[in-house]
Design a protein around this motif. Structure first.
Motif, PDB file in Angstrom:
ATOM      1  N   LEU A  13      28.957  57.659 -14.809  1.00  0.00           N
ATOM      2  CA  LEU A  13      29.158  58.280 -16.116  1.00  0.00           C
ATOM      3  C   LEU A  13      28.783  57.316 -17.236  1.00  0.00           C
ATOM      4  O   LEU A  13      28.122  57.696 -18.202  1.00  0.00           O
ATOM      5  N   ARG A  14      29.194  56.061 -17.108  1.00  0.00           N
ATOM      6  CA  ARG A  14      28.849  55.045 -18.116  1.00  0.00           C
ATOM      7  C   ARG A  14      27.349  54.879 -18.237  1.00  0.00           C
ATOM      8  O   ARG A  14      26.788  54.908 -19.340  1.00  0.00           O
ATOM      9  N   THR A  17      25.706  58.117 -19.680  1.00  0.00           N
ATOM     10  CA  THR A  17      26.045  58.296 -21.088  1.00  0.00           C
ATOM     11  C   THR A  17      25.271  57.315 -21.957  1.00  0.00           C
ATOM     12  O   THR A  17      24.726  57.682 -22.998  1.00  0.00           O
ATOM     13  N   ALA A  21      22.574  58.582 -24.645  1.00  0.00           N
ATOM     14  CA  ALA A  21      22.823  58.252 -26.054  1.00  0.00           C
ATOM     15  C   ALA A  21      21.634  57.495 -26.651  1.00  0.00           C
ATOM     16  O   ALA A  21      21.230  57.772 -27.790  1.00  0.00           O
ATOM     17  N   SER A 139      29.967  68.715 -19.605  1.00  0.00           N
ATOM     18  CA  SER A 139      29.903  68.374 -21.030  1.00  0.00           C
ATOM     19  C   SER A 139      31.249  68.589 -21.710  1.00  0.00           C
ATOM     20  O   SER A 139      31.642  67.813 -22.586  1.00  0.00           O
ATOM     21  N   MET A 142      33.386  65.677 -20.656  1.00  0.00           N
ATOM     22  CA  MET A 142      32.953  64.458 -21.337  1.00  0.00           C
ATOM     23  C   MET A 142      33.462  64.437 -22.776  1.00  0.00           C
ATOM     24  O   MET A 142      33.857  63.386 -23.285  1.00  0.00           O
ATOM     25  N   ALA A 146      35.737  61.630 -24.491  1.00  0.00           N
ATOM     26  CA  ALA A 146      35.293  60.935 -25.701  1.00  0.00           C
ATOM     27  C   ALA A 146      36.314  61.049 -26.828  1.00  0.00           C
ATOM     28  O   ALA A 146      36.444  60.123 -27.643  1.00  0.00           O
TER      29      ALA A 146
END
Length: 148
Positions: A13-14, A17, A21, A139, A142, A146
């Motif tokens: 995930l890191r 992401t 981004a 999403s 996530m 966040a």
């Protein structure tokens, strides 16, 4: 979930992401007055557009930056005409920040361009309906993560 699986999920995930981004940040804000608007400034405008007027302290908390950093970001945005500072009616030492129509226009245009980029890349992947549903569900999760 087993610790190894949790670790692997967090790692994936890191990485995903971060890469996503970076790709989205490549679509710069359309800003005819200052082509160098920072991602932090755009994030402030986005928060104000979504959540409305905030005090400097509340905005700093929301964006997870220090109050002096937020003050500097807001000063830059104010100088460009994208936000205004409004004195608190009860406590004159306190200031609220509000987005201007020009600030809203930058946010809307930039976010739409970034959404179109993602849509095009999703189409290019040729995902099945099931994969699209999984991506949609992910999403939502996530966003919860966040906003924690």
């Amino acid at each position: 979930m087993e610790p190894d699986t949790l670790h692997e999920t967090a790692t994936e995930l890191r990485l995903a992401t971060f890469r996503l981004a970076r790709r989205l940040r490549s679509v710069r804000p359309i800003d005819r007055r200052n082509a160098a608007m920072s991602d932090a400034q755009l994030a402030v405008l986005g928060a104000l557009r979504t959540h409305g007027r905030h005090s400097l302290t509340a905005l700093a908390d929301r964006e997870r930056v220090t109050p002096p950093t937020m003050s500097a970001l807001v000063t830059g945005l104010e100088e460009q005409g994208y936000v205004i500072r409004i004195p608190d009616e009860v406590d004159r030492r306190r200031v609220h920040v509000e987005i201007t129509p020009d600030g809203e226009a930058i946010v809307v245009a930039t976010f739409e361009r970034r959404t179109e980029l993602l849509k095009a890349e999703i189409v290019e992947l040729g995902l099945s309906d099931e994969e699209l549903q999984t991506l949609h569900t992910a999403s939502i999760l996530m966003r919860k993560l966040a906003e924690q």
